[in-house]
Design an enzyme around this catalytic site. Structure first.
Site, PDB file in Angstrom:
ATOM      1  N   ARG A 116       0.819  -1.230   0.000  1.00 15.57           N
ATOM      2  CA  ARG A 116       0.000   0.000   0.000  1.00 15.57           C
ATOM      3  C   ARG A 116       0.842   1.264   0.000  1.00 15.57           C
ATOM      4  NH1 ARG A 116      -2.964  -3.012   3.560  1.00 15.57           N
ATOM      5  NH2 ARG A 116      -4.749  -3.992   2.543  1.00 15.57           N
ATOM      6  N   LYS A 138       2.153  11.980 -10.809  1.00 12.82           N
ATOM      7  CA  LYS A 138       1.291  11.145 -11.647  1.00 12.82           C
ATOM      8  C   LYS A 138       2.112   9.949 -12.087  1.00 12.82           C
ATOM      9  CE  LYS A 138      -1.100  14.221 -14.622  1.00 12.82           C
ATOM     10  NZ  LYS A 138      -1.686  14.267 -15.968  1.00 12.82           N
ATOM     11  N   GLU A 180       8.729  20.228 -24.116  1.00 12.71           N
ATOM     12  CA  GLU A 180       8.000  20.497 -22.862  1.00 12.71           C
ATOM     13  C   GLU A 180       8.556  21.751 -22.181  1.00 12.71           C
ATOM     14  OE1 GLU A 180       5.371  18.637 -21.979  1.00 12.71           O
ATOM     15  OE2 GLU A 180       5.659  16.662 -22.898  1.00 12.71           O
ATOM     16  N   LYS A 222       6.325  23.858 -13.085  1.00 14.82           N
ATOM     17  CA  LYS A 222       5.471  22.685 -12.897  1.00 14.82           C
ATOM     18  C   LYS A 222       5.039  22.579 -11.439  1.00 14.82           C
ATOM     19  CE  LYS A 222       4.155  18.114 -13.833  1.00 14.82           C
ATOM     20  NZ  LYS A 222       4.319  16.844 -14.510  1.00 14.82           N
ATOM     21  N   GLU A 232      -5.485  17.696 -10.758  1.00 14.30           N
ATOM     22  CA  GLU A 232      -5.936  18.087 -12.092  1.00 14.30           C
ATOM     23  C   GLU A 232      -7.422  18.391 -12.194  1.00 14.30           C
ATOM     24  OE1 GLU A 232      -3.922  15.871 -15.056  1.00 14.30           O
ATOM     25  OE2 GLU A 232      -5.033  16.777 -16.683  1.00 14.30           O
ATOM     26  N   ARG A 236      -4.094  22.720 -13.400  1.00 18.05           N
ATOM     27  CA  ARG A 236      -3.129  21.753 -13.921  1.00 18.05           C
ATOM     28  C   ARG A 236      -3.373  21.423 -15.397  1.00 18.05           C
ATOM     29  NH1 ARG A 236      -0.496  16.680 -10.548  1.00 18.05           N
ATOM     30  NH2 ARG A 236       0.851  15.989 -12.220  1.00 18.05           N
ATOM     31  N   ASN A 240      -1.410  20.757 -20.353  1.00 20.48           N
ATOM     32  CA  ASN A 240      -1.725  19.971 -21.548  1.00 20.48           C
ATOM     33  C   ASN A 240      -1.609  20.769 -22.841  1.00 20.48           C
ATOM     34  OD1 ASN A 240      -2.226  17.542 -20.247  1.00 20.48           O
ATOM     35  ND2 ASN A 240      -4.277  18.221 -19.671  1.00 20.48           N
ATOM     36  N   HIS A 243      -1.065  19.051 -26.074  1.00 17.73           N
ATOM     37  CA  HIS A 243      -1.243  17.622 -25.825  1.00 17.73           C
ATOM     38  C   HIS A 243      -2.541  17.046 -26.381  1.00 17.73           C
ATOM     39  CE1 HIS A 243       2.265  18.206 -23.346  1.00 17.73           C
ATOM     40  NE2 HIS A 243       2.288  16.937 -22.986  1.00 17.73           N
ATOM     41  N   HIS A 247      -1.296  14.032 -28.291  1.00 15.70           N
ATOM     42  CA  HIS A 247      -1.633  12.659 -27.895  1.00 15.70           C
ATOM     43  C   HIS A 247      -2.314  11.916 -29.024  1.00 15.70           C
ATOM     44  CE1 HIS A 247      -1.569  13.420 -23.287  1.00 15.70           C
ATOM     45  NE2 HIS A 247      -0.476  12.819 -23.678  1.00 15.70           N
ATOM     46  N   HIS A 260       7.115  11.184 -27.650  1.00 18.57           N
ATOM     47  CA  HIS A 260       6.077  12.011 -27.030  1.00 18.57           C
ATOM     48  C   HIS A 260       6.342  13.501 -27.279  1.00 18.57           C
ATOM     49  CE1 HIS A 260       3.164  13.436 -24.091  1.00 18.57           C
ATOM     50  NE2 HIS A 260       4.126  14.156 -23.537  1.00 18.57           N
TER      51      HIS A 260
HETATM   52  N1  LIG Z   1       4.037  11.057 -15.071  1.00 19.52           N
HETATM   53  C1  LIG Z   1       3.950  12.138 -15.793  1.00 19.52           C
HETATM   54  O1  LIG Z   1       3.486  13.182 -15.338  1.00 19.52           O
HETATM   55  C2  LIG Z   1       4.469  12.101 -17.197  1.00 19.52           C
HETATM   56  C3  LIG Z   1       4.613  13.293 -17.915  1.00 19.52           C
HETATM   57  C4  LIG Z   1       5.133  13.227 -19.189  1.00 19.52           C
HETATM   58  C5  LIG Z   1       5.508  12.002 -19.723  1.00 19.52           C
HETATM   59  N2  LIG Z   1       5.354  10.864 -19.009  1.00 19.52           N
HETATM   60  C6  LIG Z   1       5.757   9.572 -19.556  1.00 19.52           C
HETATM   61  O2  LIG Z   1       7.161   9.562 -19.736  1.00 19.52           O
HETATM   62  C7  LIG Z   1       7.485   8.579 -20.728  1.00 19.52           C
HETATM   63  C8  LIG Z   1       8.551   9.117 -21.642  1.00 19.52           C
HETATM   64  O3  LIG Z   1       9.699   9.398 -20.890  1.00 19.52           O
HETATM   65  P1  LIG Z   1      11.112   9.628 -21.590  1.00 19.52           P
HETATM   66  O4  LIG Z   1      10.958  10.525 -22.721  1.00 19.52           O
HETATM   67  O5  LIG Z   1      12.049   9.971 -20.512  1.00 19.52           O
HETATM   68  O6  LIG Z   1      11.418   8.192 -22.227  1.00 19.52           O
HETATM   69  P2  LIG Z   1      12.247   6.920 -21.744  1.00 19.52           P
HETATM   70  O7  LIG Z   1      12.123   6.692 -20.303  1.00 19.52           O
HETATM   71  O8  LIG Z   1      11.860   5.824 -22.659  1.00 19.52           O
HETATM   72  O9  LIG Z   1      13.747   7.336 -22.065  1.00 19.52           O
HETATM   73  C9  LIG Z   1      14.114   7.590 -23.399  1.00 19.52           C
HETATM   74  C10 LIG Z   1      15.362   6.808 -23.807  1.00 19.52           C
HETATM   75  O10 LIG Z   1      16.525   7.411 -23.254  1.00 19.52           O
HETATM   76  C11 LIG Z   1      17.339   6.452 -22.599  1.00 19.52           C
HETATM   77  N3  LIG Z   1      18.014   7.189 -21.532  1.00 19.52           N
HETATM   78  C12 LIG Z   1      17.449   7.697 -20.404  1.00 19.52           C
HETATM   79  N4  LIG Z   1      18.341   8.436 -19.745  1.00 19.52           N
HETATM   80  C13 LIG Z   1      19.484   8.399 -20.453  1.00 19.52           C
HETATM   81  C14 LIG Z   1      20.758   9.005 -20.295  1.00 19.52           C
HETATM   82  N5  LIG Z   1      21.005   9.851 -19.301  1.00 19.52           N
HETATM   83  N6  LIG Z   1      21.708   8.756 -21.213  1.00 19.52           N
HETATM   84  C15 LIG Z   1      21.438   7.940 -22.267  1.00 19.52           C
HETATM   85  N7  LIG Z   1      20.260   7.372 -22.485  1.00 19.52           N
HETATM   86  C16 LIG Z   1      19.298   7.592 -21.591  1.00 19.52           C
HETATM   87  C17 LIG Z   1      16.375   5.396 -22.175  1.00 19.52           C
HETATM   88  O11 LIG Z   1      17.035   4.173 -22.007  1.00 19.52           O
HETATM   89  C18 LIG Z   1      15.397   5.367 -23.336  1.00 19.52           C
HETATM   90  O12 LIG Z   1      15.908   4.580 -24.381  1.00 19.52           O
HETATM   91  C19 LIG Z   1       6.187   8.244 -21.423  1.00 19.52           C
HETATM   92  O13 LIG Z   1       5.791   6.955 -21.042  1.00 19.52           O
HETATM   93  C20 LIG Z   1       5.197   9.278 -20.905  1.00 19.52           C
HETATM   94  O14 LIG Z   1       3.881   8.792 -20.833  1.00 19.52           O
HETATM   95  C21 LIG Z   1       4.842  10.903 -17.764  1.00 19.52           C
HETATM   96 ZN   LIG Z   2       3.947  15.859 -22.331  1.00 19.25          ZN
END
Ligand SMILES: NC(=O)c1ccc[n+]([C@@H]2O[C@H](COP(=O)([O-])OP(=O)(O)OC[C@H]3O[C@@H](n4cnc5c(N)ncnc54)[C@H](O)[C@@H]3O)[C@@H](O)[C@H]2O)c1
Ligand SMILES: [Zn+2]
Length: 358
Positions: A116, A138, A180, A222, A232, A236, A240, A243, A247, A260
């Protein structure tokens, strides 16, 4: 990030990745730590992170998940729960999410549900994760029916950002994350927008001083927005920006075609143009946004996309309420509003232009 009892600090530095271990405190004495990371990040930073804990006599086990969005699923979640059990994670333990948004989201979900809820630290290593996904609490996984459909709000104990990790990030990922960052300028802070324009080359070169400021200001914005609307209900939603269409493009093109941040850059370009066409935003300001987006990010030209299908996709968005599609639109650089009365004919026309033009 001010959230009453759930407030936490975001520490930003250059070369401070080992400092994450300092966030595991007396409460966690003798407790175990689980470091969750992906294969790529493990190969670059895994050993350093384990050593940081061992130097403090804390036993840290590492759990490695495959790279990429496909890992953000229920199988990974189940694997993490089992791994936590094997590693002896208990209520006093801390889970560390070391990596990009994929690692952060699935690890946060696992931490928020195991026993939990056990504490977790975010140690984001992509721009997107540093300025966006690691802050705000989130966490989610994807279902076959769509992205991020199962999740919860679960705030980390703290966030430790080492901007030097961005030095190893591929340029395509850097540019995607910067979409972003531009978003924060557009929705909240005109002078930040000016800073981004003046320092574009240094930002792309990951100049430690400049990128630290960029990450810090993005996180502040943020945090301010999230702090006033944790779950949200209102403000918040301005996060978007870009987005609604972004999306939809991401879904329609299929995972893996656009990152993304690329889809969002395109969605922002379109939303900005719609704002101008509706007479809300000066055309010169719209051009300014588009120019910065193109400089710092990648705005794709999604030539094979059908405008009607794209717009149909916006109605399926989980943020659409009672069939009404929300668009965040700009009134000036630094000020946006949420509208649910945007004419679809106009959207279609602008979408069609930007399918060709990016
Ligand atoms: N929770 C939230 O509020 C929120 C907001 C925006 C996006 N997201 C989510 O985030 C995800 C995308 O995240 P992302 O863009 O970080 O993608 P990711 O986590 O897939 O990382 C992108 C790539 O970079 C590589 N990588 C990461 N750090 C590295 C580094 N320092 N050096 C070399 N390679 C590195 C990873 O192995 C991967 O191949 C999506 O699933 C999206 O839905 C969540
Ligand atoms: Zn985004």
């Amino acid at each position: 990030v001010e959230l009453g009892e759930r407030s936490y600090q975001v520490e930003i530095g250059a070369g401070n990745i080992s400092a994450a271990a300092a966030h595991v405190n007396n409460k966690n004495k003798n407790a175990r730590v689980a470091i969750v990371t992906d294969e790529v990040v493990e190969s670059i930073y895994g050993e350093k992170m384990v050593n940081a804990f061992e130097e403090r006599n804390i036993t840290a086990g590492t759990v490695v998940i495959p790279v990429g969005e496909e890992s953000k699923n229920v199988e990974t979640l189940a694997m993490l729960w089992d791994s936590f059990a094997e590693l002896g994670i208990d209520r006093k333990s801390v889970v560390v999410a070391l990596g990009g948004g994929v690692v952060g989201d699935v690890t946060g979900f696992a931490a928020g549900t195991y026993l939990r809820g056990v504490d977790y630290l975010q140690v984001p290593t992509t721009i997107l994760a540093q300025v966006d996904s690691s802050v705000g609490g989130k966490v989610a996984i994807n279902l076959h029916a769509g992205k991020n459909l199962a999740g919860l709000f679960y705030q980390p104990r703290s966030v430790v950002i080492d901007v030097l990790t961005l030095k190893t990030l591929p340029e395509r990922e850097v540019r995607a994350g910067l979409a972003e960052v531009v978003k924060y300028g557009v929705i909240w802070d005109e002078s930040f927008m000016g800073y981004l324009e003046d320092n574009a080359a240094k930002i792309l070169a990951i100049d430690p001083e400049v990128i630290s400021h960029v990450v810090m200001r993005s996180v502040q914005i943020k945090a301010e927005v999230v702090g006033s609307d944790e779950t949200e209900q209102g403000l918040r939603r301005i996060l978007n920006y870009g987005h609604t269409l972004g999306h939809s493009l991401e879904n329609l093109a299929g995972y893996g075609v656009y990152l993304h941040g690329e889809a969002v850059a395109w969605g922002m370009a379109v939303a900005t143009r719609i704002s101008a066409e509706m007479g809300m935003l000066k055309y010169s300001d719209a051009d300014r946004v588009l120019e910065l987006l193109k400089k710092l990010s990648n705005v794709p030209k999604p030539a094979d996309i059908d405008a009607d299908e794209l717009i149909a996709g916006t109605r399926k968005d989980k943020k659409a309420q009672a069939g009404k599609v929300n668009y965040v639109l700009a009134e000036s650089v630094g000020r946006v509003v949420v509208r649910d009365d945007v004419d679809e004919g106009l959207v279609k026309r602008v979408v069609e232009e930007h399918i060709e033009r990016g």
